[in-house]
Motif scaffolding. Structure first.
Motif, short mmCIF file in Angstrom:
data_model
loop_
_atom_site.label_atom_id
_atom_site.label_comp_id
_atom_site.label_asym_id
_atom_site.label_seq_id
_atom_site.Cartn_x
_atom_site.Cartn_y
_atom_site.Cartn_z
N SER A 111 0.85 -1.29 0.04
CA SER A 111 0.19 0.07 -0.06
C SER A 111 0.82 1.30 -0.08
O SER A 111 0.41 2.40 -0.26
N ARG A 112 1.96 1.16 0.25
CA ARG A 112 3.00 2.39 0.30
C ARG A 112 4.43 1.99 -0.18
O ARG A 112 4.70 0.67 -0.24
N PRO A 113 5.04 3.10 -0.90
CA PRO A 113 6.45 2.64 -1.53
C PRO A 113 7.24 2.01 -0.63
O PRO A 113 7.32 2.47 0.60
N GLY A 114 8.21 1.21 -1.24
CA GLY A 114 8.97 0.39 -0.25
C GLY A 114 9.93 1.34 0.54
O GLY A 114 10.46 1.22 1.65
N LEU A 115 10.58 2.33 -0.05
CA LEU A 115 11.54 3.33 0.73
C LEU A 115 10.77 4.16 1.78
O LEU A 115 11.36 4.32 2.71
N GLU A 116 9.45 4.44 1.66
CA GLU A 116 8.83 4.99 2.62
C GLU A 116 8.79 4.15 4.07
O GLU A 116 8.80 4.52 4.91
#
Length: 286
Positions: free
Chosen positions: A129-134
């Motif tokens: 649901s969210r970017p991996g870096l975030e």
């Protein structure tokens, strides 16, 4: 330097599942008078992040898999192996009696019994649901908070590496590239698009990916003929295959592959920092 074996078909599957599933920061300073946290980690990215922060767990999940896929930061001597990521050794956990179990949220269903042993910090690790870096940045801060230290050095180190990559791409304006990890047979590779750590780093820094696609897991296999058809230079994490076919293709000039140090493509900020610097160096060789 940590030595990594060639990627086999079985290893490729492990990479794909882990995607679904230096410049390391200096050790942070523990709050004055605070007792060292006795904790364990049950997933690779959690172990990597804790070690990169300077926190050493009592035990961690699947140490052989960590050594094979992650490698850096190196595991300290004396670390206990909790066994498979989806089936940690409950008897060992009871024996160790940790203050805290740091676990991945995807483990919550089958491993809810962990909460009967010690408090559990369930953390998001998969980029659904969210970017991996975030997610990796949040992991660093949440694990640091649990250990009563600061994650600022680790986060800042990554930001600086990402900025170096952005400047390199802006100054050199490289062509679209393939981001890949070749299998040992040289006939196939895992190719990374947006939705993976390598793909997101490249796109976020302004680079162009020769393989379209986005969203998790951001990695899929391509055959050598499909790779040749793109005509794109390849930034290849890990060793290049040594087989006769691959060697002939390289020597013919039909394929240009720039080898980069192996980096775990589903790792945390420590892996992201190393990968950003590896991509910066690779961009400079195109």
């Amino acid at each position: 330097m940590t030595q990594f074996p060639p990627l086999t078909r079985r290893g490729a599957l492990a990479f794909g599942l882990s995607a679904l599933l230096p410049t390391l920061a200096p050790r942070a300073t523990r709050a004055q008078g605070a007792r060292a946290l006795r904790f364990v980690t049950t997933e690779l990215i959690l172990t990597e992040t804790a070690l990169a922060l300077g926190l050493t767990p009592l035990a961690a999940g699947n140490l052989p898999l960590y050594r094979r896929l992650v490698g850096v930061p190196a595991l300290p001597d004396g670390l206990h192996d909790l066994g498979p990521l989806n089936e940690p050794n409950m008897e060992l956990l009871v024996h160790l009696a940790p203050d805290l179990i740091i676990a991945a949220d995807w483990q919550r269903g089958p491993q809810a019994g962990l909460e009967r042993i010690a408090p559990v910090l369930w953390l998001e690790t998969m980029p659904f649901s969210r970017p991996g870096l975030e997610i990796a940045t949040d992991l660093a801060r949440e694990i640091a908070d649990a250990g009563q230290i600061s994650a600022d050095n680790l986060v800042t180190g990554f930001d600086r590496a990402r900025n170096r990559l952005t400047r390199a791409i802006a100054s050199r304006n490289p062509p679209a590239v393939l981001l890949a990890r070749f299998l040992e047979d040289g006939r196939h590779a895992l190719v990374f698009t947006e939705g993976s750590l390598p793909g997101d780093l490249l796109a976020g820094a302004g680079g162009r990916n020769a393989q379209p696609g986005s969203g998790p897991p951001g990695a899929f296999p391509l055959g050598l003929s499909e790779i040749l058809a793109t005509g794109a230079p390849i930034l290849a994490t890990g060793p290049l295959p040594q087989g006769a076919l691959f060697t002939r293709v390289i020597e013919s000039g039909a394929l240009r592959a720039i080898p980069l140090p192996p980096v775990f493509p589903a790792g945390g900020l420590a892996s992201a920092t190393r990968l950003a610097d590896a991509l910066t160096n690779g961009i400079g060789l195109i």
